[in-house]
Design a protein around this motif. Structure first.
Motif, mmCIF file in Angstrom:
data_model
loop_
_atom_site.group_PDB
_atom_site.id
_atom_site.type_symbol
_atom_site.label_atom_id
_atom_site.label_comp_id
_atom_site.label_asym_id
_atom_site.label_seq_id
_atom_site.Cartn_x
_atom_site.Cartn_y
_atom_site.Cartn_z
ATOM 1 N N ILE A 197 -5.842 -53.750 -64.018
ATOM 2 C CA ILE A 197 -5.456 -55.107 -63.631
ATOM 3 C C ILE A 197 -6.648 -55.693 -62.873
ATOM 4 C CG2 ILE A 197 -3.682 -56.525 -62.505
ATOM 5 C CD1 ILE A 197 -1.866 -54.143 -62.340
ATOM 6 N N MET A 198 -6.828 -57.015 -62.975
ATOM 7 C CA MET A 198 -7.942 -57.651 -62.276
ATOM 8 C C MET A 198 -7.449 -58.711 -61.294
ATOM 9 S SD MET A 198 -11.154 -58.483 -64.659
ATOM 10 C CE MET A 198 -10.368 -58.813 -66.207
ATOM 11 N N THR A 199 -8.180 -58.842 -60.191
ATOM 12 C CA THR A 199 -7.946 -59.977 -59.292
ATOM 13 C C THR A 199 -9.259 -60.741 -59.157
ATOM 14 O OG1 THR A 199 -8.411 -58.546 -57.388
ATOM 15 C CG2 THR A 199 -6.104 -58.884 -57.954
ATOM 16 N N ASN A 200 -9.177 -62.057 -59.207
ATOM 17 C CA ASN A 200 -10.360 -62.902 -59.011
ATOM 18 C C ASN A 200 -10.092 -63.781 -57.793
ATOM 19 O OD1 ASN A 200 -10.317 -62.232 -62.041
ATOM 20 N ND2 ASN A 200 -12.392 -62.954 -61.680
ATOM 21 N N CYS A 201 -10.848 -63.518 -56.748
ATOM 22 C CA CYS A 201 -10.537 -64.134 -55.449
ATOM 23 C C CYS A 201 -11.617 -65.128 -55.012
ATOM 24 C CB CYS A 201 -10.391 -63.028 -54.406
ATOM 25 S SG CYS A 201 -9.764 -63.625 -52.832
ATOM 26 N N ASN A 264 -5.442 -64.691 -60.099
ATOM 27 C CA ASN A 264 -6.339 -65.415 -59.194
ATOM 28 C C ASN A 264 -5.750 -65.421 -57.785
ATOM 29 O OD1 ASN A 264 -8.136 -65.989 -61.199
ATOM 30 N ND2 ASN A 264 -7.728 -68.193 -61.288
ATOM 31 N N VAL A 265 -6.633 -65.229 -56.804
ATOM 32 C CA VAL A 265 -6.201 -65.180 -55.404
ATOM 33 C C VAL A 265 -6.993 -66.231 -54.615
ATOM 34 C CG1 VAL A 265 -5.808 -63.680 -53.411
ATOM 35 C CG2 VAL A 265 -6.029 -62.660 -55.693
ATOM 36 N N GLY A 266 -6.290 -67.104 -53.929
ATOM 37 C CA GLY A 266 -6.994 -68.133 -53.157
ATOM 38 C C GLY A 266 -6.139 -68.633 -52.013
ATOM 39 N N GLY A 267 -6.800 -69.233 -51.038
ATOM 40 C CA GLY A 267 -6.111 -69.624 -49.819
ATOM 41 C C GLY A 267 -5.647 -71.068 -49.800
ATOM 42 N N GLY A 268 -6.059 -71.848 -50.812
ATOM 43 C CA GLY A 268 -5.701 -73.267 -50.797
ATOM 44 C C GLY A 268 -6.365 -73.997 -49.641
ATOM 45 N N ASN A 269 -7.532 -73.506 -49.227
ATOM 46 C CA ASN A 269 -8.260 -74.100 -48.094
ATOM 47 C C ASN A 269 -9.633 -74.561 -48.539
ATOM 48 O OD1 ASN A 269 -6.448 -73.623 -45.825
ATOM 49 N ND2 ASN A 269 -6.860 -71.447 -46.169
#
Ligand code: NAD
Ligand code: DAU
Length: 383
Positions: A197-201, A264-269
């Motif tokens: 599995i992959m995460t793109n941060c 995808n991983v993100g903070g919305g900042n």
């Protein structure tokens, strides 16, 4: 410390270890500390200890029977195979990488070696190991590849945020090497049925980040009255995520993510670099009221831009939020305050990592940049 959130996700107290690569780096050490703090099972940490790896980050767990450190290279196929065979991990969490864009511009070779060859070596070893597993061990094994939003390239101000189907368009040697590694992982899933599995941060920030990256560099320089080098016009935008939110996302994906998927991983900042630097300076003005360099923003110096500089990154994390119910918990304001407080409380850590070779890097990366316009004259103590 208050930054060590305690989060329970999925199968806790599992006796089978996980194999973490690059666990002595910024995100890896936060992940290992958080994993052990929540008693989620033993950790084997394989790290080469490049300039970015620091065993001191893990001093608090070094004596724990649940923690094993192995100094070694992910390109060493024999070593990786032996570790998998001996420890029989239930998962590999792959953080190890050369991670700094500016270093990749000045010296791309190490990036191709570690990020591409290293990932290839790990995938091959994981594949052999997976093929040897049966029953429950085989069913639960996962290879989690930690990647970046930089593989998607750059956005204009009005473009929608990167989502999992955004075409790859890497622009820096670093981004290209990470994109190549992502493609390898995808192919190993598709062809060999490796359960990866992959995460793109997006951009992480928080404790233990090496002060070559924007936020800790600005804190470290400001405290010494050195120039705060802002590339170009400072209007480039990044989407900031507190590191422990990223660690929690990785745990969530590990336990609940679907094989072969990307999250995808993100903070919305989304913040411009100048906004980030302004906020860091304001926090330092408040938290170090007797600083002789106040107001710290006067130390800002516009310098020559990064070649090929990506203008804007932004992450659409709706898949992770909707499917796995992950949410970023830290706001940029609270996360940045905790981060500045951590650096202030850990001056010895900063002094340690900024001695020796770090000074050569500062000279190599910054002295050749022609100064653009400066907000004010650079004061006492500047480079
Ligand atoms: P880092 O540079 O702080 O740490 C990298 C770690 O990998 C170090 O401990 C280093 O010693 C180790 N390492 C390097 N080469 C190695 C090798 N050949 N063999 C074994 N160990 C090796 O990196 P980071 O910021 O913690 O990033 C971790 C991962 O997350 C990377 O894969 C990076 O691409 C990805 N990522 C980072 C960010 C971010 O904002 N920092 C955002 C998204 C994704
Ligand atoms: O987006 C995720 C990526 O974020 C990760 O994959 C990388 O590993 C990580 O290093 C980070 O890459 P960036 O290039 O975005 O991070 P960096 O901290 O180097 O720079 C952030 C922004 O600040 C970028 O627009 C360049 C700018 N900058 C950076 C430095 C070091 C400056 O203006 N001055 C500086 O001195």
């Amino acid at each position: 410390m208050s930054f060590n959130q305690r989060v329970e996700v999925g199968a806790a107290n599992d006796a089978a270890p996980i194999l973490v690569t690059g666990g002595a780096g910024f995100i890896g050490s936060n992940f290992v500390l958080d994993w052990l703090a929540t008693s989620s099972g033993p950790v084997i940490n394989l790290d080469k200890l490049t300039y970015a790896g620091n065993p001191a980050n893990l001093a608090s767990v070094a004596a724990s029977p649940a923690y094993t450190f192995v100094q070694g290279d992910i390109c060493d196929a024999k070593l990786v195979a032996r570790l998998l065979e001996e420890h029989r991990p239930r998962a590999v969490i792959h953080f190890a990488a050369e991670s700094h864009v500016d270093r990749s511009i000045l010296g791309p070779e190490a990036f191709l070696r570690t990020n591409i060859d290293g990932t290839f070596t790990l995938l091959q070893a994981a594949r052999s190991y997976y093929d040897s597993l049966v029953g429950k061990e085989r069913e639960r094994f996962r290879f989690l590849h930690v990647s970046t939003d930089e593989v998607y390239g750059t956005l204009s101000p009005d473009d929608p945020a990167f989502h999992e189907e955004t075409p790859y368009a890497p622009n820096s040697p670093y981004a290209a090497s990470k994109a190549a590694s992502d493609h390898l992982v995808r192919a190993w899933v598709h062809t060999y049925k490796l359960p990866a599995i992959m995460t793109n941060c997006s951009n992480n920030y928080g404790p233990y980040q090496f002060p070559e990256k924007l936020i800790p560099l600005m804190i470290a320089n400001a405290l010494q009255g050195k120039a705060l080098p802002v590339y170009g016009d400072g209007q480039q935008v990044r989407d900031w995520l507190f590191v422990l939110d990223h660690c929690r996302a990785i745990r969530t994906v590990l336990e609940q993510g679907r094989i072969g998927e990307t999250y995808n991983v993100g903070g919305g900042n989304q913040r411009s670099n100048l906004e980030v630097v302004t906020t860091v300076c304001a926090l330092l003005d408040e938290l170090v009221p007797d600083s002789k360099f106040k107001p710290h923003f006067q130390l800002v110096k516009y310098v020559q831009d990064r070649p090929g500089h990506d203008r804007r990154y932004a992450i659409d994390a709706r898949k992770l939020e909707g499917e796995l119910k992950w949410r970023a918990e830290e706001s940029f304001e609270t996360g940045l305050r905790k981060t500045v407080e951590w650096y202030l409380a850990n001056a010895a850590w900063v002094a340690d990592v900024t001695s020796g070779a770090y000074q050569q890097w500062m000279t190599q990366n910054y002295d050749s940049r022609e100064a653009g316009r400066s907000t004010v004259a650079i004061g006492e103590g500047s480079r």
